[in-house]
Scaffold this motif. Structure first.
Motif, short mmCIF file in Angstrom:
data_model
loop_
_atom_site.label_atom_id
_atom_site.label_comp_id
_atom_site.label_asym_id
_atom_site.label_seq_id
_atom_site.Cartn_x
_atom_site.Cartn_y
_atom_site.Cartn_z
N VAL A 48 0.81 -1.23 0.00
CA VAL A 48 0.00 0.00 0.00
C VAL A 48 0.84 1.28 0.00
O VAL A 48 0.30 2.38 -0.06
CB VAL A 48 -0.95 0.05 1.22
CG1 VAL A 48 -2.06 -0.97 1.07
CG2 VAL A 48 -0.18 -0.16 2.51
N GLU A 201 -4.90 5.63 6.41
CA GLU A 201 -5.28 4.25 6.06
C GLU A 201 -4.10 3.38 5.59
O GLU A 201 -3.90 2.28 6.11
CB GLU A 201 -6.38 4.29 5.00
CG GLU A 201 -7.32 3.11 5.05
CD GLU A 201 -8.13 3.02 6.35
OE1 GLU A 201 -8.32 1.89 6.81
OE2 GLU A 201 -8.55 4.07 6.90
N ARG A 204 -1.91 2.29 8.46
CA ARG A 204 -2.49 1.27 9.36
C ARG A 204 -2.34 -0.12 8.77
O ARG A 204 -2.11 -1.09 9.48
CB ARG A 204 -3.95 1.60 9.65
CG ARG A 204 -4.03 2.85 10.51
CD ARG A 204 -5.44 3.15 10.93
NE ARG A 204 -5.47 4.43 11.62
CZ ARG A 204 -6.56 5.12 11.89
NH1 ARG A 204 -7.73 4.64 11.52
NH2 ARG A 204 -6.49 6.27 12.51
N ASP A 205 -2.45 -0.18 7.46
CA ASP A 205 -2.23 -1.44 6.78
C ASP A 205 -0.75 -1.84 6.91
O ASP A 205 -0.42 -2.98 7.22
CB ASP A 205 -2.58 -1.23 5.30
CG ASP A 205 -3.12 -2.49 4.67
OD1 ASP A 205 -4.01 -3.09 5.29
OD2 ASP A 205 -2.62 -2.87 3.60
N THR A 210 -4.79 -1.21 12.59
CA THR A 210 -6.19 -0.82 12.42
C THR A 210 -6.96 -1.22 13.67
O THR A 210 -6.84 -2.35 14.13
CB THR A 210 -6.79 -1.53 11.18
OG1 THR A 210 -5.96 -1.21 10.06
CG2 THR A 210 -8.21 -1.08 10.90
#
Ligand code: PBG
Length: 323
Positions: A48, A201, A204-205, A210
């Motif tokens: 990501v 986001e 957190r991945d 998360t």
């Protein structure tokens, strides 16, 4: 009537533009985030966050060397631990990846500034930034634990700790423990105005943090608020923060400016994972020119008032600036 005053006169050549340029972006403005994982000889691209890596502590030293050689003064260390529990106890385990990486980097590169992210969300099984007492976050219990985590990073060799949890009173709690333990020279860069943002986001991945239930809106700030940011910053400075941070950066340029104008301490801005990922994704599609977009963004953050920019673009941007 032909104009008498022509602002374009100061744009006619690269030389004149350089003479009147108000903001100079430099590699010394940056802090580079590192994600450390358990194991050896690991350098794995984070899906990501293309161009960013999960590294084991031995490889973290290599990346840190690259950072240092590019003229970037500091890294910020994040960790993915081997185990998680409801107290986040791997966060203060001296054998955890963060402590190991800090120790090795300090040994190899004593002049590189090591800042460490102090939080519990990567270490708790519920993924929140503090611990719970029944149904509710236990703010006062959490700050005691956070102080213990900060101390363990400093004992490993961190030069500066950066609490990102947003619990009330944590800067004072950390300052007290560090001072009592003989570390009055170690500084605190507090995530002072940290918003409950959708732009975290990808991080957190990447960091496996998360929240398993609920969200962080009861402790991180409402994106709609500006006066409250000044209150948070004032409190952190009163409690002993040496540097205050605004996070994220791009949607919060007004906050960076207000904090810069209202206080005298250095201001850091965190150009966060979602901001990085948007530019990367658009560049990969060929929709924007990555180099120009990144340098424009970072210049904008500095122009808004940031003295320090924590950014995943640091290595690339420092390379471009030295061309
Ligand atoms: C840990 C922490 C987060 C980030 C930095 N420290 C995630 C969060 O608060 O949810 C975000 C960094 C980024 O998005 O690049 N609390």
């Amino acid at each position: 009537m032909t104009p008498y005053i022509r602002p374009q006169r100061l744009r006619v050549s690269a030389g004149i533009r350089a003479m009147v340029r108000e903001t100079q972006l430099m590699p010394t403005d940056f802090v580079y985030p590192l994600f450390v994982v358990p194991g050896k000889e690991i350098k794995r691209e984070i899906p990501v966050l293309s161009g960013q890596y999960h590294v084991s502590s031995d490889m973290a030293v290599r990346v840190a060397k690259e950072v240092y050689e590019r003229g970037i003064p500091a890294v910020m260390v994040f960790g993915l631990p081997e185990y998680k529990d409801d107290q986040g106890s791997s966060a203060w385990d001296p054998n955890s990846p963060v402590q190991q990486a800090i120790c090795r980097i300090k040994q190899e590169l004593p002049e590189l500034v090591i800042t460490s992210d102090v939080c519990l969300c990567e270490y708790t099984d519920h993924g929140h930034c503090g611990v719970f007492k029944g149904q509710h976050l236990d703010n006062d219990g959490s700050i005691e634990i956070l102080a213990k985590v900060a101390l363990s990073h400093v004992e490993a060799g961190a030069d500066m700790v950066a609490p990102s949890d947003m619990m009330d009173g944590r800067v004072a709690a950390i300052r007290e423990v560090l001072d009592q333990s003989g570390y009055s020279r170690v500084s605190i860069m507090s995530y002072a105005a940290k918003y409950a943002s959708a732009f975290y986001e990808p991080f957190r991945d990447a960091a496996g943090c998360t929240p398993q239930f609920g969200d962080r809106r009861s402790y991180q700030m409402d994106p709609a608020n500006a006066r409250e940011a000044l209150k948070e910053v004032a409190l952190d400075i009163e409690e002993g923060a040496d540097i205050v941070m605004v996070k994220p950066a791009m949607a919060y340029m007004d906050i960076i400016r207000q904090v810069r104008d209202s206080f005298t301490v250095p201001v850091a801005a965190y150009n966060v994972s979602g901001e990085y990922a948007m530019i990367k994704a658009a560049a990969e599609k060929g929709w924007i020119d990555e180099q120009r977009t990144v340098l424009e963004t970072l210049t904008g953050i500095k122009r808004a008032g940031a003295d320090i920019i924590i950014t995943y673009h640091a290595l690339e941007a420092a390379g471009w600036l030295q061309l």
